[in-house]
Design an enzyme around this catalytic site. Structure first.
Site, PDB file in Angstrom:
ATOM      1  N   GLU A  24      -4.735  -8.815  -0.455  1.00 13.20           N
ATOM      2  CA  GLU A  24      -5.598  -8.525   0.706  1.00 13.20           C
ATOM      3  C   GLU A  24      -7.027  -8.402   0.215  1.00 13.20           C
ATOM      4  O   GLU A  24      -7.307  -7.595  -0.687  1.00 13.20           O
ATOM      5  CB  GLU A  24      -5.185  -7.213   1.399  1.00 13.20           C
ATOM      6  CG  GLU A  24      -3.948  -7.349   2.245  1.00 13.20           C
ATOM      7  CD  GLU A  24      -3.568  -6.076   2.994  1.00 13.20           C
ATOM      8  OE1 GLU A  24      -4.481  -5.321   3.390  1.00 13.20           O
ATOM      9  OE2 GLU A  24      -2.361  -5.843   3.156  1.00 13.20           O
ATOM     10  N   GLU A  56       0.840  -1.206   0.000  1.00 12.78           N
ATOM     11  CA  GLU A  56       0.000   0.000   0.000  1.00 12.78           C
ATOM     12  C   GLU A  56       0.872   1.251   0.000  1.00 12.78           C
ATOM     13  O   GLU A  56       0.755   2.116   0.882  1.00 12.78           O
ATOM     14  CB  GLU A  56      -0.988  -0.020   1.185  1.00 12.78           C
ATOM     15  CG  GLU A  56      -1.977  -1.165   1.079  1.00 12.78           C
ATOM     16  CD  GLU A  56      -3.198  -1.069   1.984  1.00 12.78           C
ATOM     17  OE1 GLU A  56      -3.242  -0.179   2.843  1.00 12.78           O
ATOM     18  OE2 GLU A  56      -4.113  -1.894   1.809  1.00 12.78           O
TER      19      GLU A  56
HETATM   20  O1  AHR Z   1      -5.286  -6.134   6.766  1.00 17.93           O
HETATM   21  C1  AHR Z   1      -5.215  -4.991   7.557  1.00 17.93           C
HETATM   22  C2  AHR Z   1      -4.527  -3.829   6.858  1.00 17.93           C
HETATM   23  O2  AHR Z   1      -5.288  -3.419   5.766  1.00 17.93           O
HETATM   24  C3  AHR Z   1      -3.171  -4.094   6.271  1.00 17.93           C
HETATM   25  O3  AHR Z   1      -2.143  -3.993   7.187  1.00 17.93           O
HETATM   26  C4  AHR Z   1      -3.048  -3.014   5.253  1.00 17.93           C
HETATM   27  O4  AHR Z   1      -2.199  -3.370   4.180  1.00 17.93           O
HETATM   28  C5  AHR Z   1      -4.479  -2.761   4.818  1.00 17.93           C
HETATM   29  O5  AHR Z   1      -4.787  -1.424   4.795  1.00 17.93           O
END
Ligand code: AHR
Length: 517
Positions: A324, A197
């Site tokens: 994710e 991110e």
């Molecule tokens: O999964 C939780 C968080 O969500 C992670 O650390 C981040 O990459 C995302 O914003």
């Protein structure tokens, strides 16, 4: 009088028409002669971040714990995860990765520095779980390792030296240090991400700045040829396709530099609004349908990103790894907001199954995904409370879909798939996916999103009998608790083929996965 009669006739006609439509089963055909891409088993990957009790307490209890463990990892949790055939685990973050300095997690645990986890709850992090412990976990699970490097607050040298420490097969000082710390042979790293991110917690960068940094850092990530991971560039999220487009246009493999995939993050919020996401339990049907509608958006998001990749990488070398994804609700009252603990219900299992079916349909580009997260955090497989452990509905969705790992996808067509509607919101009632399993057997899944109506389905298939499992529950927010851990469990389900047709009735809000016997 005449008006009244006319109205009654119209009403009668409407009822008859709707009964007719309702009575017509959804017809599903599977194109067995047109095999598509293999569904990479890594689509069923997991994510374990140093966040809340995702690792400490949930997976790791340390060697001195009274909770049965193997070298610090909980036997109950590892045992349950093994049944999911977890193919790959991403670690150490997430946002945590861009503050993680690998040297702080090796050597004598008693002398490892104690830090503050500034991203997640401001709690202390004693670095008890570091590189060697993580690789022991993936070994115990029979999984592969996905290591996320620190681009945000680390240096190119630190990242390069971590990879050397992990993979060097010659007697370099770092390889000798690894041996001194208990692992003479190199660790096998399947995936390595440069950053996470980068547009947000990973450094608030522009895509142009990140691209330059990727090119710089990746130029120094040298590994033995036979232990070269797939290198992943931290990508975009939600509707933003600029990251995928720019990265795939401007990162070029040269001078031994690798670039194998763009990552992507998408979370499912019932409301779609981060400030007021919606509850994990106790919700009404409007939040059931909005959650499913929001999760189904990932299909369009993947298509939009894949269109950019197809333009810039027509040979399909680059993967689009959703590292994710999952549901994200308002934090559970009474818990540390930074721990991201949420309850997990039948709705989460349906969300998981819908995502699986979508990932299968994009298996040529989506070659790895990691649900967020494995234990106790967001849409987890497992919840622990001290020595107790329970399996969530999401766990069972993963278990039911195990036969899809490495299966060959098959095109599926549905006729008469009605909409499930609530007010102005509508989504397709059914979602389906089919594949040829590694053992040659045909398998398919069907999901009924409607919480109030059963669905009749007829599939054209070969074979005599199909068997597998069905998952449903009495309420939309049914969940397993420590007091009642078996509320949401799959039950055996089978159906016999008659004249080349398999007729099924899917209960409201259910998932069926069946394999040819
Ligand atoms: O999964 C939780 C968080 O969500 C992670 O650390 C981040 O990459 C995302 O914003």
């Amino acid at each position: 009088m005449i008006m009244k009669k006319a109205y009654s006739l119209t009403a009668l006609f409407c009822i008859l028409v709707s009964l007719q439509i309702g009575a017509e089963p959804v017809h599903i055909t599977i194109e067995t002669t047109k095999p598509g891409p293999v569904i990479n088993r890594d689509i069923y990957g997991q994510f374990a971040e140093h966040l809340g009790s995702g690792i400490y307490g949930g997976l790791w209890v340390g060697t001195n714990s009274s909770i049965p463990n193997t070298r610090g990892w909980r036997n109950d949790v590892v045992g349950a995860l093994k049944d999911l055939h977890v193919p790959v685990v991403r670690w150490p973050g997430g946002c945590f990765a861009d503050e993680y300095h690998w040297r702080e997690g090796i050597g004598d645990p008693a002398t490892r520095p104690i830090k503050v986890n500034t991203n997640w709850g401001g709690v202390t992090e004693n670095n008890a779980v570091g590189t060697h412990e993580f690789f022991d976990l993936v070994d115990q699970l029979g999984a592969q390792a996905y290591v996320n490097g620190n681009l945000g607050s680390g240096t190119a040298q630190e990242m390069a030296e971590w990879l050397e420490y992990l993979t060097a097969d010659q007697a370099s000082s770092l390889a000798q240090l690894r041996a001194k710390n208990g692992h003479p042979t190199p660790f096998k790293v399947k995936y390595f991400a440069v950053g996470n991110e980068a547009w947000g917690c990973g450094g608030n960068m522009t895509v142009q700045h990140f691209t330059d940094l990727y090119n710089q850092y990746a130029s120094f990530l040298k590994t033995p040829k036979e232990n070269t991971p797939q290198f992943i560039a931290a990508g975009g999220h939600d509707d933003d396709t600029t990251w995928t487009d720019y990265l795939s246009m401007h990162i070029h493999e040269q001078w031994n530099m690798h670039f194998d995939a763009v990552s992507f993050h998408y979370y499912t919020l019932p409301s779609g609004i981060w400030d007021k996401k919606g509850q994990a339990t106790g919700f009404h049907e409007d939040q059931w349908i909005s959650t499913l509608k929001n999760t189904l958006r990932i299909d369009t998001l993947i298509k939009n990103n894949v269109a950019k990749l197809d333009k810039n990488d027509p040979q399909k070398k680059l993967a689009f790894d959703v590292d994710e994804w999952g549901t994200w609700y308002d934090v559970e009252p009474g818990t540390n907001p930074g721990f991201l603990f949420q309850k997990n219900t039948l709705r989460d299992a349906i969300v998981a199954a819908l995502n699986f079916n979508i990932f299968h349909a994009h298996a040529d580009r989506v070659r790895m995904t990691n649900i967020a997260q494995m234990v106790n955090v967001l849409q987890s497989m497992i919840v622990t409370d001290d020595a107790k452990m329970l399996l969530t509905p999401t766990y069972f969705a993963y278990q039911m879909y195990v036969p899809f790992q490495d299966a060959t996808s098959l095109p599926v067509h549905m006729q008469h798939n009605p909409d499930y509607r609530l007010g102005k919101v509508s989504i397709p009632e059914l979602s389906a996916s089919a594949a040829r399993a590694v053992n040659g057997k045909l398998l398919f899944s069907v999901v009924n999103t409607n919480p109030a109506k059963a669905a009749d389905v007829v599939l054209d298939v070969t074979g005599n009998k199909f068997s597998g499992q069905l998952l449903t529950a009495k309420t939309m927010d049914a969940l397993n608790t420590f007091e009642n851990p078996n509320q949401v469990r799959p039950i055996p389900y089978s159906a016999t083929v008659s004249n080349g047709k398999l007729a099924l009735t899917l209960p409201p809000m259910s998932i069926v996965v069946l394999t040819e016997e």
